[in-house]
Design a protein around this motif. Sequence first.
Motif, PDB file in Angstrom:
ATOM      1  N   ILE A   1     -23.726 -61.516  38.520  1.00  0.00           N
ATOM      2  CA  ILE A   1     -22.854 -62.659  38.829  1.00  0.00           C
ATOM      3  C   ILE A   1     -23.150 -63.205  40.218  1.00  0.00           C
ATOM      4  O   ILE A   1     -23.248 -64.416  40.426  1.00  0.00           O
TER       5      ILE A   1
ATOM      6  N   ARG B   1     -29.282 -68.337  38.056  1.00  0.00           N
ATOM      7  CA  ARG B   1     -28.604 -67.473  37.091  1.00  0.00           C
ATOM      8  C   ARG B   1     -27.573 -68.266  36.287  1.00  0.00           C
ATOM      9  O   ARG B   1     -27.208 -69.384  36.647  1.00  0.00           O
ATOM     10  N   THR B   2     -27.117 -67.664  35.198  1.00  0.00           N
ATOM     11  CA  THR B   2     -26.028 -68.208  34.398  1.00  0.00           C
ATOM     12  C   THR B   2     -24.896 -67.192  34.412  1.00  0.00           C
ATOM     13  O   THR B   2     -25.119 -66.012  34.140  1.00  0.00           O
ATOM     14  N   ILE B   3     -23.685 -67.639  34.746  1.00  0.00           N
ATOM     15  CA  ILE B   3     -22.551 -66.727  34.893  1.00  0.00           C
ATOM     16  C   ILE B   3     -21.351 -67.229  34.094  1.00  0.00           C
ATOM     17  O   ILE B   3     -21.275 -68.424  33.765  1.00  0.00           O
ATOM     18  N   PRO B   4     -20.429 -66.347  33.754  1.00  0.00           N
ATOM     19  CA  PRO B   4     -19.273 -66.759  32.941  1.00  0.00           C
ATOM     20  C   PRO B   4     -18.219 -67.509  33.749  1.00  0.00           C
ATOM     21  O   PRO B   4     -18.066 -67.289  34.946  1.00  0.00           O
TER      22      PRO B   4
ATOM     23  N   SER C   1     -24.409 -72.579  35.105  1.00  0.00           N
ATOM     24  CA  SER C   1     -25.791 -72.288  35.511  1.00  0.00           C
ATOM     25  C   SER C   1     -25.997 -72.694  36.965  1.00  0.00           C
ATOM     26  O   SER C   1     -25.619 -73.800  37.364  1.00  0.00           O
TER      27      SER C   1
ATOM     28  N   ASP D   1     -21.303 -75.429  30.804  1.00  0.00           N
ATOM     29  CA  ASP D   1     -21.188 -75.426  29.341  1.00  0.00           C
ATOM     30  C   ASP D   1     -19.757 -75.013  29.032  1.00  0.00           C
ATOM     31  O   ASP D   1     -19.426 -73.822  28.967  1.00  0.00           O
TER      32      ASP D   1
ATOM     33  N   THR E   1     -16.178 -66.857  40.799  1.00  0.00           N
ATOM     34  CA  THR E   1     -17.599 -66.757  40.415  1.00  0.00           C
ATOM     35  C   THR E   1     -18.468 -66.181  41.526  1.00  0.00           C
ATOM     36  O   THR E   1     -19.627 -65.835  41.285  1.00  0.00           O
TER      37      THR E   1
ATOM     38  N   CYS F   1     -19.188 -72.817  25.820  1.00  0.00           N
ATOM     39  CA  CYS F   1     -19.554 -71.393  25.932  1.00  0.00           C
ATOM     40  C   CYS F   1     -18.942 -70.718  27.155  1.00  0.00           C
ATOM     41  O   CYS F   1     -19.137 -69.515  27.371  1.00  0.00           O
TER      42      CYS F   1
ATOM     43  N   THR G   1     -12.011 -73.338  33.743  1.00  0.00           N
ATOM     44  CA  THR G   1     -12.633 -74.390  32.931  1.00  0.00           C
ATOM     45  C   THR G   1     -11.670 -75.545  32.694  1.00  0.00           C
ATOM     46  O   THR G   1     -12.038 -76.724  32.822  1.00  0.00           O
TER      47      THR G   1
ATOM     48  N   THR H   1     -19.674 -71.100  30.424  1.00  0.00           N
ATOM     49  CA  THR H   1     -20.695 -70.601  31.350  1.00  0.00           C
ATOM     50  C   THR H   1     -21.046 -71.670  32.387  1.00  0.00           C
ATOM     51  O   THR H   1     -20.797 -72.863  32.199  1.00  0.00           O
TER      52      THR H   1
END
Length: 402
Positions: A368, A281-284, A256, A249, A233, A252, A290, A254
């Motif tokens: 990112i 920011r919000t990043i994948p 934050s 999340d 990340t 999804c 995960t 993601t």
Amino acid sequence: MASVFQNKKDGKVVSYKFRTCLGRNELGTQIWKCTTWKIPEGLIPSRAEKAAQKAAAIWENEVRAEYQKDLENPERIKERRIDGTHTEFSQFVLEDWFPVCIDDGNHKHTTVDFYKHTTKRIADYFSGKIIQRITALDIQKFLIYLRTEYKTKQGKPISDKTVRHSYCVLVMIFDFAMEQEIIKKNPMDRVDCPKLAKKKIDALSENETRLLLSLLPYCDAEFRCMMYLLLTTGLRRGELMGLQWRDFDFDCLTLSISRNVTYSPAKGTIVDTPKTENSIRTIPLMPYVTEQLKAYRAAERPLSDESAFVFPSDRDENTPHSPNALTHRLKRFMSRNGLPDMSPHDLRHSCATLLLSNGADIKSVQEILGHSNASTTLNFYVRSDLQQMKAATDKFANAFGL
């Protein structure tokens, strides 16, 4: 015409006082100018009176001419006032500039600490100097001193970047002095900003990345999750330490970013906002990362609520882990496994480089990492190796049949 008065001592005329009215100020008060004229040696008393009258007329013409110039250019008055001022540089910097411009409650404590060290270095060098008398040449000599003679407490020279930081702080100091009308000319206008040699960014190669990833399953879950997040990340170490479970999340995929953790000896561990506005920011999240985070929470933090820190201190879950502790642990891990000596920020560099070398576009990588603009991403976080350059030229050749 100027008035002329005798100044006597023991009944003998020793000098003359000249006095003239130049006009009235904006309040209607008369503006008087006075001076004392000493009788030249050898001039007999009978001729002194006439010489004084003549000198008074010349003096009055000069005073009136200067007064007229002041009316036409009021800046002359300010410049004379500044010329007559003697402000000790270090006192001005430490007691005026630093509290007003830096330690004013609007800057993060890390920023204040950074400027404190740089300011002390400058104040020590110019201690005892009058700010109105410091020239561009004096500043150039200081910058040369930093590059060639100055040593840290550990006896090491400072980097070109630190020299440039000192230059930038001097620009701020003298700009403030100009705003406050402490100086009439800014010596920094005639001092060039020190150039920086382009430094090679430390980042893992693809082979080094594969080796690192192959070692992570053998690490404890907490450190393993830290490493996955840093590498995939591009988080800053303080952003990583500031993560709470509510920031994820998992449905999804993601994450934050809204917090940053810093440490200073004076204030300890502090939870604050991220470095810049773009850092929020919000990043994948990658699916595999995960799953690692879910397993870590289930096994080691099953009772943690959403506001608990993901990587807490040993005291409690509401206090984050120290960023410095992460750096020390990472360096030990890299050394023990024959990997390059790297900091958490080097893994941020690695993330950007690996994303770009595997086809990510500049804008996505910028978002990112939380950079304000794409030029930062290009200039500081991206490197090309010979293999990448060869692939680029091969694409060119294939496109044109070369």
